[in-house]
Scaffold this active site. Structure first.
Site, short mmCIF file in Angstrom:
data_model
loop_
_atom_site.label_atom_id
_atom_site.label_comp_id
_atom_site.label_asym_id
_atom_site.label_seq_id
_atom_site.Cartn_x
_atom_site.Cartn_y
_atom_site.Cartn_z
N TYR A 32 0.85 -1.17 0.00
CA TYR A 32 0.00 0.00 0.00
C TYR A 32 0.90 1.23 0.00
O TYR A 32 1.99 1.20 -0.53
CB TYR A 32 -0.96 -0.07 1.19
CG TYR A 32 -2.15 0.85 1.04
CD1 TYR A 32 -2.95 0.81 -0.10
CD2 TYR A 32 -2.49 1.76 2.04
CE1 TYR A 32 -4.04 1.64 -0.26
CE2 TYR A 32 -3.59 2.60 1.90
CZ TYR A 32 -4.35 2.54 0.74
OH TYR A 32 -5.42 3.37 0.60
N LYS B 228 -20.24 -20.38 -9.98
CA LYS B 228 -19.53 -20.27 -11.26
C LYS B 228 -18.13 -19.70 -11.04
O LYS B 228 -17.15 -20.19 -11.63
CB LYS B 228 -20.33 -19.39 -12.22
CG LYS B 228 -19.85 -19.43 -13.66
CD LYS B 228 -20.02 -20.82 -14.23
CE LYS B 228 -19.69 -20.87 -15.71
NZ LYS B 228 -20.81 -20.43 -16.54
#
Length: 394
Positions: A47, A102
């Site tokens: 970060y 999925k």
């Protein structure tokens, strides 16, 4: 059986409703880290301030987004919840468990990250606009459980609007696996695809795509039925996608109902909820093949179909020859993303079907015309074939 055969995992007992609900508590997905985050140095890299260097690099060269973010392996699984499994129009929230599933399959079978996006609109313009605006966040779009005929327009417009692979799996995943299975059946029976008389019951998303890929693969006699009978040019009420399909199918210009189509047919492909009476199966030619693919209830029970056909396939895992889209879509998207493809073309779909059929050759038999979904050779073979087909076109 050859040494390369992979045994399908067998459950000791069918799951109960309670088992299923418990397994879905909190959903089936979470994010994970690919870089350590254990101390201040790790934080400064992952970060701020370190991440600013990555953002500057991408701002200077936008193509670097594929190297430094997950977009090159991220598939958006998109649905509006209008045609979910056999449940119909149940809405976006109720479709989310299916889309999570999925995404889980993308990860397990293709090594691809995926995020479900269920949209609270059925307006094609709004869906296209939403995905265009979200395009920087993903690398490909898998359309799922969108009702026909809107699904045809939606897929076409997304392909035009987005510079990344788009595929409606209910159409093309089914078509790819069906073609692979038919190739396997032809090999078992020493027949040629071009010589078969094929009847497809169902002119929705899957039926249209199956007819078109079979024609592209060399089939010469494909007849399609909808709920009102055989598609034939000039039939009242046949418009849009059905009218276009009628022009390129049914070369003998048959008319009438299922019995008229099935008389002397070699292959029946069921992609509708219509029940197929046994007496109609008896009209087929000897040594036929029946693909009763409606889920969860096939058009005809496999045991009944076996009285009249040499090869029987369904969409279910509890019978031989399961026509399962998981054989296709993980490898298709992986290959397209690996090749940097902007489209999933007909040649790529045909290559995927050929790759699936090739894996099945080692153990081909009337009850094994396609590989197991758990065969670890399938997705790599499909992805390689799709990537090579894409590169050959460019």
């Amino acid at each position: 059986m050859s040494s390369s055969t992979v045994s399908t995992p067998v459950s000791t007992a069918a799951p109960t409703r309670e088992d299923v609900l418990a397994a879905h508590l909190g959903g089936k997905l979470s994010t994970g880290l690919t870089t350590p985050l254990n101390d201040a140095r790790d934080l400064a890299i992952a970060y701020t301030p370190g991440v600013a260097d990555v953002s500057r690099a991408i701002a200077a060269d936008p193509s670097l987004v594929a190297r430094y973010t997950w977009t090159s392996r991220l598939v958006a699984v998109v649905s509006d919840g209008t045609a979910v499994l056999g449940l119909g129009d149940i809405g976006p929230r109720a479709s989310l468990p299916v889309m999570e599933g999925k995404s889980a399959l993308f990860k397990a079978f293709g090594g691809l990250d995926s995020i479900p996006l269920v949209l609270d609109t059925t307006d094609v313009d709004e869906i296209v606009e939403t995905l265009v605006r979200l395009r920087p966040s993903f690398g490909a779009v898998n359309l799922e459980d969108v009702s026909a005929p809107r699904c045809f327009e939606l897929e076409r417009r997304l392909i035009e609007a987005l510079d990344c692979p788009v595929m409606h799996d209910d159409q093309h995943g089914t078509a790819i696996v069906l073609l692979a299975a038919l190739r396997g059946a032809c090999t078992v029976q020493s027949r040629e695809l071009r010589d078969l008389r094929i009847v497809i019951s169902g002119a929705g998303a899957a039926g249209v795509a199956c007819a078109r890929i079979l024609l592209a693969a060399g089939a010469s006699d494909v007849t399609v039925l909808d709920s009102r009978g055989i598609l034939v040019p000039g039939r009242a009420g046949v418009t849009g996608e059905k009218a276009a399909l009628a022009e390129v199918t049914n070369p003998r210009r048959l008319s009438g109902a299922t019995a008229d189509a099935l008389r002397g047919a070699d292959v029946f492909v069921g992609l509708s909820s219509a029940t197929l009476p046994e007496e109609l199966l008896a009209l087929m030619a000897p040594e036929g093949a029946v693909f009763a693919l409606s889920n969860p209830d096939p058009e005809v029970h496999p045991d009944v179909a076996a009285r009249h056909a040499s090869i029987v396939a369904t969409g279910r895992s509890d019978f031989p020859n399961q026509i399962n889209n998981v054989l296709a879509f993980p490898g298709v998207f992986r290959g397209a993303l690996d090749a940097g493809a902007r489209r999933i073309t007909e040649a790529m779909k045909l290559a995927a079907a050929d790759a699936i059929a090739a894996v099945a050759l080692d153990d081909l038999a009337p009850d094994r015309i396609v590989p197991s979904p758990f065969d670890p050779r399938v997705a790599p073979a499909v992805s390689q074939a799709v990537a090579e087909a894409s590169r050959a076109e460019n």
